[in-house]
Design a protein around this motif. Structure first.
Motif, mmCIF file in Angstrom:
data_model
loop_
_atom_site.group_PDB
_atom_site.id
_atom_site.type_symbol
_atom_site.label_atom_id
_atom_site.label_comp_id
_atom_site.label_asym_id
_atom_site.label_seq_id
_atom_site.Cartn_x
_atom_site.Cartn_y
_atom_site.Cartn_z
ATOM 1 N N ALA A 110 -54.481 -43.419 6.242
ATOM 2 C CA ALA A 110 -55.461 -44.100 5.378
ATOM 3 C C ALA A 110 -56.428 -43.094 4.759
ATOM 4 O O ALA A 110 -56.751 -43.175 3.566
ATOM 5 C CB ALA A 110 -56.224 -45.136 6.201
ATOM 6 N N TRP A 111 -56.877 -42.129 5.565
ATOM 7 C CA TRP A 111 -57.792 -41.120 5.038
ATOM 8 C C TRP A 111 -57.074 -40.158 4.098
ATOM 9 O O TRP A 111 -57.683 -39.661 3.139
ATOM 10 C CB TRP A 111 -58.464 -40.368 6.183
ATOM 11 C CG TRP A 111 -59.680 -41.086 6.665
ATOM 12 C CD1 TRP A 111 -59.738 -42.096 7.586
ATOM 13 C CD2 TRP A 111 -61.020 -40.877 6.219
ATOM 14 N NE1 TRP A 111 -61.044 -42.526 7.744
ATOM 15 C CE2 TRP A 111 -61.848 -41.793 6.919
ATOM 16 C CE3 TRP A 111 -61.612 -40.011 5.307
ATOM 17 C CZ2 TRP A 111 -63.224 -41.860 6.728
ATOM 18 C CZ3 TRP A 111 -62.991 -40.061 5.124
ATOM 19 C CH2 TRP A 111 -63.777 -40.979 5.813
ATOM 20 N N ALA A 112 -55.815 -39.897 4.333
ATOM 21 C CA ALA A 112 -55.036 -39.044 3.432
ATOM 22 C C ALA A 112 -54.957 -39.695 2.050
ATOM 23 O O ALA A 112 -55.116 -39.030 1.018
ATOM 24 C CB ALA A 112 -53.646 -38.811 3.992
ATOM 25 N N GLU A 113 -54.722 -40.994 2.023
ATOM 26 C CA GLU A 113 -54.676 -41.713 0.739
ATOM 27 C C GLU A 113 -56.050 -41.711 0.079
ATOM 28 O O GLU A 113 -56.179 -41.488 -1.126
ATOM 29 C CB GLU A 113 -54.199 -43.140 0.973
ATOM 30 C CG GLU A 113 -54.073 -43.951 -0.310
ATOM 31 C CD GLU A 113 -53.519 -45.337 -0.080
ATOM 32 O OE1 GLU A 113 -53.370 -46.079 -1.076
ATOM 33 O OE2 GLU A 113 -53.237 -45.700 1.087
ATOM 34 N N ARG A 114 -57.066 -41.915 0.875
ATOM 35 C CA ARG A 114 -58.451 -41.961 0.366
ATOM 36 C C ARG A 114 -58.885 -40.619 -0.223
ATOM 37 O O ARG A 114 -59.562 -40.574 -1.260
ATOM 38 C CB ARG A 114 -59.372 -42.354 1.522
ATOM 39 C CG ARG A 114 -60.863 -42.365 1.210
ATOM 40 C CD ARG A 114 -61.591 -42.975 2.393
ATOM 41 N NE ARG A 114 -63.032 -42.826 2.294
ATOM 42 C CZ ARG A 114 -63.886 -43.343 3.186
ATOM 43 N NH1 ARG A 114 -63.432 -44.055 4.213
ATOM 44 N NH2 ARG A 114 -65.197 -43.160 3.036
ATOM 45 N N LYS A 115 -58.482 -39.528 0.410
ATOM 46 C CA LYS A 115 -58.904 -38.194 -0.023
ATOM 47 C C LYS A 115 -57.854 -37.483 -0.864
ATOM 48 O O LYS A 115 -58.046 -36.331 -1.243
ATOM 49 C CB LYS A 115 -59.225 -37.330 1.205
ATOM 50 C CG LYS A 115 -60.335 -37.885 2.087
ATOM 51 C CD LYS A 115 -61.688 -37.910 1.398
ATOM 52 C CE LYS A 115 -62.251 -36.516 1.242
ATOM 53 N NZ LYS A 115 -63.630 -36.552 0.673
ATOM 54 N N GLN A 116 -56.737 -38.177 -1.180
ATOM 55 C CA GLN A 116 -55.648 -37.588 -1.953
ATOM 56 C C GLN A 116 -55.186 -36.281 -1.308
ATOM 57 O O GLN A 116 -55.112 -35.228 -1.943
ATOM 58 C CB GLN A 116 -56.084 -37.355 -3.409
ATOM 59 C CG GLN A 116 -56.368 -38.631 -4.185
ATOM 60 C CD GLN A 116 -55.123 -39.499 -4.331
ATOM 61 O OE1 GLN A 116 -54.214 -39.155 -5.077
ATOM 62 N NE2 GLN A 116 -55.086 -40.612 -3.619
ATOM 63 N N ALA A 117 -54.906 -36.386 -0.021
ATOM 64 C CA ALA A 117 -54.472 -35.242 0.770
ATOM 65 C C ALA A 117 -53.256 -35.675 1.582
ATOM 66 O O ALA A 117 -52.583 -36.640 1.253
ATOM 67 C CB ALA A 117 -55.608 -34.756 1.667
ATOM 68 N N THR A 118 -52.964 -34.966 2.639
ATOM 69 C CA THR A 118 -51.900 -35.337 3.565
ATOM 70 C C THR A 118 -52.524 -35.521 4.941
ATOM 71 O O THR A 118 -53.630 -35.027 5.210
ATOM 72 C CB THR A 118 -50.822 -34.244 3.644
ATOM 73 O OG1 THR A 118 -51.417 -33.048 4.203
ATOM 74 C CG2 THR A 118 -50.236 -33.927 2.270
ATOM 75 N N PRO A 119 -51.848 -36.225 5.836
ATOM 76 C CA PRO A 119 -52.406 -36.371 7.186
ATOM 77 C C PRO A 119 -52.701 -35.041 7.869
ATOM 78 O O PRO A 119 -53.733 -34.901 8.537
ATOM 79 C CB PRO A 119 -51.300 -37.149 7.926
ATOM 80 C CG PRO A 119 -50.650 -37.957 6.851
ATOM 81 C CD PRO A 119 -50.637 -37.043 5.641
ATOM 82 N N ALA A 120 -51.820 -34.060 7.718
ATOM 83 C CA ALA A 120 -52.059 -32.756 8.344
ATOM 84 C C ALA A 120 -53.344 -32.131 7.820
ATOM 85 O O ALA A 120 -54.138 -31.583 8.592
ATOM 86 C CB ALA A 120 -50.871 -31.821 8.096
ATOM 87 N N ARG A 121 -53.554 -32.216 6.508
ATOM 88 C CA ARG A 121 -54.772 -31.625 5.939
ATOM 89 C C ARG A 121 -56.027 -32.341 6.434
ATOM 90 O O ARG A 121 -57.051 -31.700 6.709
ATOM 91 C CB ARG A 121 -54.703 -31.658 4.414
ATOM 92 C CG ARG A 121 -53.647 -30.721 3.854
ATOM 93 C CD ARG A 121 -53.602 -30.741 2.336
ATOM 94 N NE ARG A 121 -52.553 -29.848 1.848
ATOM 95 C CZ ARG A 121 -52.364 -29.539 0.565
ATOM 96 N NH1 ARG A 121 -53.134 -30.083 -0.367
ATOM 97 N NH2 ARG A 121 -51.396 -28.708 0.217
ATOM 98 N N ILE A 122 -55.957 -33.651 6.552
ATOM 99 C CA ILE A 122 -57.116 -34.389 7.057
ATOM 100 C C ILE A 122 -57.406 -33.994 8.504
ATOM 101 O O ILE A 122 -58.557 -33.754 8.884
ATOM 102 C CB ILE A 122 -56.869 -35.906 6.964
ATOM 103 C CG1 ILE A 122 -56.711 -36.343 5.495
ATOM 104 C CG2 ILE A 122 -58.022 -36.669 7.629
ATOM 105 C CD1 ILE A 122 -57.933 -36.123 4.625
#
Length: 375
Positions: free
Chosen positions: A291-303
């Motif tokens: 959910a945060w990856a989508e919110r921040k336009q990132a990937t789960p690993a990056r989050i």
């Protein structure tokens, strides 16, 4: 310890703002958000040692969890690509391989050795010549000095930038270990030192005997144990913190679910946090990251990595990988930032997930939190 210290552990007995490096430690327990301008070219301080905001664990470059052997040339390309993208902090150990990972790293950084920081570790019972693993731990001063000579040869270097005791030897006072490291520093063979997974009393005694640069321990959204005491002590003493397994041995990337089966010899198969009774519950963290990856336009690993770096400006994760795509993904974490309110929200969401199961089997966990004997 790369993505994990798994290779170093007996199985059956046998990633800030560019100004962060100049930022003093906040009060223990404080939280610092990363700056939106953060890039991997930014630097952080572990004690007085400057490194890139993310490191690379090279632990599995001699073999993978799937028990395959990666291409040596491929591992050299990963090491070089990391450097070309601004990463300057590489983490190895004599126990990885054993010995072979240090050789791979030494070969990989040969053309830019003086532009990077090499960390490695001693302490497991590894034969100095053959690399054969024996039972238990060895941190006798004479052995440490001989082990370092082998490390220097394998790493093709004249000094080790950061040398850790991989685990506390319950038979050797930490002051004796510090004395051996001090001798090696006097000879110019070691520049900084640190401890891994030690007891808190030993941490304080070691730092009093010879100031420590870094502590390395497991830390991720999946294992938050260092938040209880270790991080506050590091903040108090001005010691940097290097999380191994910052992606929860792959779990936080979404690569593991209830249907995952592990290869023979993969320690994750005997970690109860991944058994069928617990994994479905723990997948709440993966859903949160998605959910945060989508919110921040990132990937789960990056989050997951950016979350660690946001906790303190002196935290430098060292995710390990043998896959170029994963390396490139991980390095993008330095460009992810959280506003203060975002970080508070994320911290609260992470804290709400009480991870079920243990991080390590009892026989392996027994090597963590050990206190060195008194002199």
């Amino acid at each position: 310890m790369g993505a994990a210290t798994l290779a170093a552990l007996p199985l059956t007995g046998a990633l800030a703002a560019s100004t962060a490096a100049a930022t003093p430690h906040p009060a223990p327990g404080g939280v610092a958000a990363t700056d939106a301008s953060a890039t991997l070219a930014s630097r952080r301080l572990l004690g007085k040692l400057e490194v890139s905001s993310l490191g690379l664990g090279v632990q599995n470059m001699s073999r993978t969890y799937q028990t395959t052997i990666p291409s040596r040339a491929g591992m050299h390309r990963i090491i070089r690509t990391a450097f070309d993208h601004g990463l300057t902090f590489y983490d190895a150990a004599e126990a990885y391989g054993p010995h072979e990972v240090e050789r791979i790293l030494g070969e990989g950084v040969a053309s830019f050795r003086n532009e990077v920081v090499i960390a490695t570790k001693f302490g497991w019972n590894i034969d100095l010549e053959s690399g054969a693993r024996g039972p238990g731990l060895v941190s006798r001063p004479a052995h440490i000095k001989l082990a370092v000579e082998g490390m220097l040869k394998r790493l093709r270097t004249d000094r080790i930038d950061l040398l850790y005791q991989h685990r506390v030897d319950p038979q050797v006072p930490i002051e004796d270990v510090a004395g051996a490291i001090k001798d090696l520093m006097t000879e110019g063979k070691v520049l900084h030192w640190g401890l891994c997974e030690m007891g808190l009393k030993t941490l304080r005694r070691a730092h009093a005997a010879l100031p420590l640069t870094a502590v390395q321990s497991e830390y991720s959204m999946l294992w938050r144990g260092p938040e209880q005491e270790v991080l506050s002590v590091c903040g108090e003493l001005g010691i940097g913190f290097v999380p191994w397994s910052p992606l929860g041995v792959g779990f936080l990337t979404g690569a593991i679910d209830g249907r995952t089966r592990f290869a023979e010899g993969d320690i994750r198969a005997i970690e109860t946090r991944f058994n069928p009774d617990n994994i479905e519950h723990n997948l709440a963290l993966v859903k949160l990251l998605a959910a945060w990856a989508e919110r921040k336009q990132a990937t789960p690993a990056r989050i997951a990595l950016a979350w660690l770096m946001a906790q303190q400006p002196w935290i430098v994760p060292i995710p390990g990988t043998t896959q170029m795509a994963h390396l490139l993904d991980n390095m993008g974490a330095a460009g992810v930032s959280f506003h203060g309110s975002e970080l508070r929200e994320l911290n609260a969401a992470v804290a709400a997930v009480v991870v079920q199961g243990e991080r390590l089997p009892p026989a392996v966990q027994a090597y963590s939190g050990v206190e060195a004997p008194l002199r």
